[in-house]
Design a protein around this motif. Structure first.
Motif, PDB file in Angstrom:
ATOM      1  N   THR A  39      23.178   5.501  -7.835  1.00 22.43           N
ATOM      2  CA  THR A  39      22.751   6.555  -6.913  1.00 22.43           C
ATOM      3  C   THR A  39      21.377   7.074  -7.331  1.00 22.43           C
ATOM      4  N   SER A  40      20.753   7.795  -6.427  1.00 24.45           N
ATOM      5  CA  SER A  40      19.348   8.167  -6.543  1.00 24.45           C
ATOM      6  C   SER A  40      19.016   9.077  -7.719  1.00 24.45           C
ATOM      7  N   GLN A  41      19.941   9.859  -8.200  1.00 20.92           N
ATOM      8  CA  GLN A  41      19.694  10.800  -9.289  1.00 20.92           C
ATOM      9  C   GLN A  41      18.480  11.677  -8.978  1.00 20.92           C
ATOM     10  N   GLY A  42      18.328  12.031  -7.704  1.00 26.53           N
ATOM     11  CA  GLY A  42      17.220  12.876  -7.280  1.00 26.53           C
ATOM     12  C   GLY A  42      15.905  12.141  -7.060  1.00 26.53           C
ATOM     13  N   ASN A  43      15.884  10.829  -7.234  1.00 24.95           N
ATOM     14  CA  ASN A  43      14.664  10.048  -7.020  1.00 24.95           C
ATOM     15  C   ASN A  43      14.477   9.758  -5.540  1.00 24.95           C
ATOM     16  N   THR A  44      13.316  10.077  -5.027  1.00 24.52           N
ATOM     17  CA  THR A  44      12.966   9.855  -3.623  1.00 24.52           C
ATOM     18  C   THR A  44      12.128   8.592  -3.506  1.00 24.52           C
ATOM     19  N   VAL A  45      12.425   7.789  -2.488  1.00 23.32           N
ATOM     20  CA  VAL A  45      11.574   6.644  -2.165  1.00 23.32           C
ATOM     21  C   VAL A  45      10.658   7.131  -1.044  1.00 23.32           C
ATOM     22  N   HIS A  46       9.417   7.412  -1.385  1.00 21.30           N
ATOM     23  CA  HIS A  46       8.486   8.007  -0.426  1.00 21.30           C
ATOM     24  C   HIS A  46       8.077   7.014   0.655  1.00 21.30           C
ATOM     25  N   ILE A  77      12.982   8.554   1.795  1.00 19.70           N
ATOM     26  CA  ILE A  77      14.418   8.288   1.717  1.00 19.70           C
ATOM     27  C   ILE A  77      14.978   9.012   0.499  1.00 19.70           C
ATOM     28  N   ASN A  78      15.949   9.890   0.739  1.00 26.93           N
ATOM     29  CA  ASN A  78      16.633  10.637  -0.319  1.00 26.93           C
ATOM     30  C   ASN A  78      18.095  10.217  -0.356  1.00 26.93           C
ATOM     31  N   ASP A  79      18.760  10.532  -1.428  1.00 28.53           N
ATOM     32  CA  ASP A  79      20.210  10.324  -1.559  1.00 28.53           C
ATOM     33  C   ASP A  79      20.627   8.901  -1.214  1.00 28.53           C
ATOM     34  N   ASN A 101       6.363   4.470   2.962  1.00 28.75           N
ATOM     35  CA  ASN A 101       5.431   3.368   2.716  1.00 28.75           C
ATOM     36  C   ASN A 101       5.125   3.137   1.238  1.00 28.75           C
ATOM     37  N   GLN A 102       6.130   3.379   0.382  1.00 22.75           N
ATOM     38  CA  GLN A 102       5.969   3.145  -1.048  1.00 22.75           C
ATOM     39  C   GLN A 102       7.182   2.404  -1.593  1.00 22.75           C
ATOM     40  N   SER A 103       7.062   1.934  -2.818  1.00 22.37           N
ATOM     41  CA  SER A 103       8.148   1.220  -3.489  1.00 22.37           C
ATOM     42  C   SER A 103       8.670   2.055  -4.648  1.00 22.37           C
ATOM     43  N   PHE A 104       9.916   1.793  -5.015  1.00 23.73           N
ATOM     44  CA  PHE A 104      10.552   2.477  -6.136  1.00 23.73           C
ATOM     45  C   PHE A 104      11.258   1.418  -6.973  1.00 23.73           C
ATOM     46  N   GLY A 105      11.017   1.421  -8.276  1.00 26.31           N
ATOM     47  CA  GLY A 105      11.623   0.433  -9.159  1.00 26.31           C
ATOM     48  C   GLY A 105      12.660   1.042 -10.084  1.00 26.31           C
ATOM     49  N   LEU A 106      13.706   0.298 -10.328  1.00 25.02           N
ATOM     50  CA  LEU A 106      14.755   0.682 -11.260  1.00 25.02           C
ATOM     51  C   LEU A 106      15.310  -0.592 -11.885  1.00 25.02           C
ATOM     52  N   GLY A 107      16.150  -0.441 -12.879  1.00 27.50           N
ATOM     53  CA  GLY A 107      16.692  -1.641 -13.487  1.00 27.50           C
ATOM     54  C   GLY A 107      17.646  -1.358 -14.620  1.00 27.50           C
ATOM     55  N   GLN A 128      24.016  -2.004 -20.971  1.00 27.54           N
ATOM     56  CA  GLN A 128      23.505  -1.487 -22.244  1.00 27.54           C
ATOM     57  C   GLN A 128      22.520  -0.349 -22.030  1.00 27.54           C
ATOM     58  N   ASN A 129      21.626  -0.501 -21.054  1.00 26.90           N
ATOM     59  CA  ASN A 129      20.568   0.464 -20.822  1.00 26.90           C
ATOM     60  C   ASN A 129      20.175   0.418 -19.348  1.00 26.90           C
ATOM     61  N   SER A 130      19.765   1.550 -18.785  1.00 26.15           N
ATOM     62  CA  SER A 130      19.333   1.581 -17.380  1.00 26.15           C
ATOM     63  C   SER A 130      18.228   2.610 -17.218  1.00 26.15           C
ATOM     64  N   TRP A 131      17.477   2.506 -16.115  1.00 25.96           N
ATOM     65  CA  TRP A 131      16.412   3.453 -15.858  1.00 25.96           C
ATOM     66  C   TRP A 131      16.259   3.711 -14.360  1.00 25.96           C
ATOM     67  N   ASN A 132      15.809   4.929 -14.044  1.00 26.03           N
ATOM     68  CA  ASN A 132      15.456   5.393 -12.689  1.00 26.03           C
ATOM     69  C   ASN A 132      16.623   5.414 -11.705  1.00 26.03           C
ATOM     70  N   GLY A 133      17.806   5.689 -12.161  1.00 26.72           N
ATOM     71  CA  GLY A 133      18.962   5.833 -11.285  1.00 26.72           C
ATOM     72  C   GLY A 133      20.165   6.282 -12.081  1.00 26.72           C
ATOM     73  N   ASN A 134      21.199   6.712 -11.388  1.00 30.66           N
ATOM     74  CA  ASN A 134      22.459   7.072 -12.023  1.00 30.66           C
ATOM     75  C   ASN A 134      23.401   5.872 -11.880  1.00 30.66           C
ATOM     76  N   PHE A 135      23.683   5.171 -12.966  1.00 31.24           N
ATOM     77  CA  PHE A 135      24.477   3.951 -12.967  1.00 31.24           C
ATOM     78  C   PHE A 135      25.910   4.290 -13.367  1.00 31.24           C
ATOM     79  N   ASP A 136      26.853   4.081 -12.467  1.00 30.12           N
ATOM     80  CA  ASP A 136      28.275   4.261 -12.748  1.00 30.12           C
ATOM     81  C   ASP A 136      28.903   2.864 -12.732  1.00 30.12           C
TER      82      ASP A 136
END
Length: 159
Positions: free
Chosen positions: A102-109, A69-71, A111-117, A85-93
């Motif tokens: 938004t994904s900021q170019g991060n792909t969720v491959h 999964i992209n975009d 059968n895998q998981s992707f974490g952000l926060g 205050q702070n964020s990771w693994n995504g573009n937070f607006d």
């Protein structure tokens, strides 16, 4: 003996070229290949840390499909006045009532998981933090709000 080649030439030029039909076929295949497919991800989030003037939220996107999964994008809403205050693994607006992530170019491959926060400031908010999560990447039908517990821990999950 003289042969008249005109009828044969005329018959040859009246036959249709396959090029326009092939071009239409190629255009259709291109549209099908580039069309977004239904997302098959489960989205969940929790608030593992919640203190007097702030909190931490962890979000997980679980891709249950055989396709990457992209975009992707997620929508968060929260109590008015909260600030990021702070964020990771995504573009937070963000604004004072939520964020578009938004994904900021991060792909969720597949059968895998992707974490952000993120970590946010409550800015004097005395009531429980109420967060909802929704997004085009998730296979759920609507937003979810985590249950707030007196143990200063909250969980949310789309099922």
């Amino acid at each position: 003996m003289i042969f008249n080649n005109l009828p044969r030439f005329s018959t040859f030029t009246r036959s249709k070229s396959a090029a326009p039909a092939m071009a239409k076929f190629a255009a259709c295949i291109s549209l099908i290949a580039s069309a977004p497919f239904a997302q098959a991800a489960q989205c969940s989030f929790n608030i593992p840390d919640n203190w007097n003037n702030g909190f931490k939220t962890e979000i997980v996107i679980e891709n249950d499909s055989e396709q990457s999964i992209n975009d992707w994008s997620l929508e968060l809403t929260w109590n008015q006045g909260i600030s990021l205050q702070n964020s990771w693994n995504g573009n937070f607006d963000c604004n004072d009532t939520g964020c578009t992530i938004t994904s900021q170019g991060n792909t969720v491959h597949a059968n895998q998981s992707f974490g952000l926060g993120f970590v946010a400031n409550k800015n004097g908010l005395s009531e429980d933090v109420a967060i909802t999560l929704s997004g085009d990447v998730c296979s759920n039908s609507g937003p979810t709000t985590p249950r707030m517990r007196s143990q200063k821990r909250a969980y949310g999950r789309w099922t």
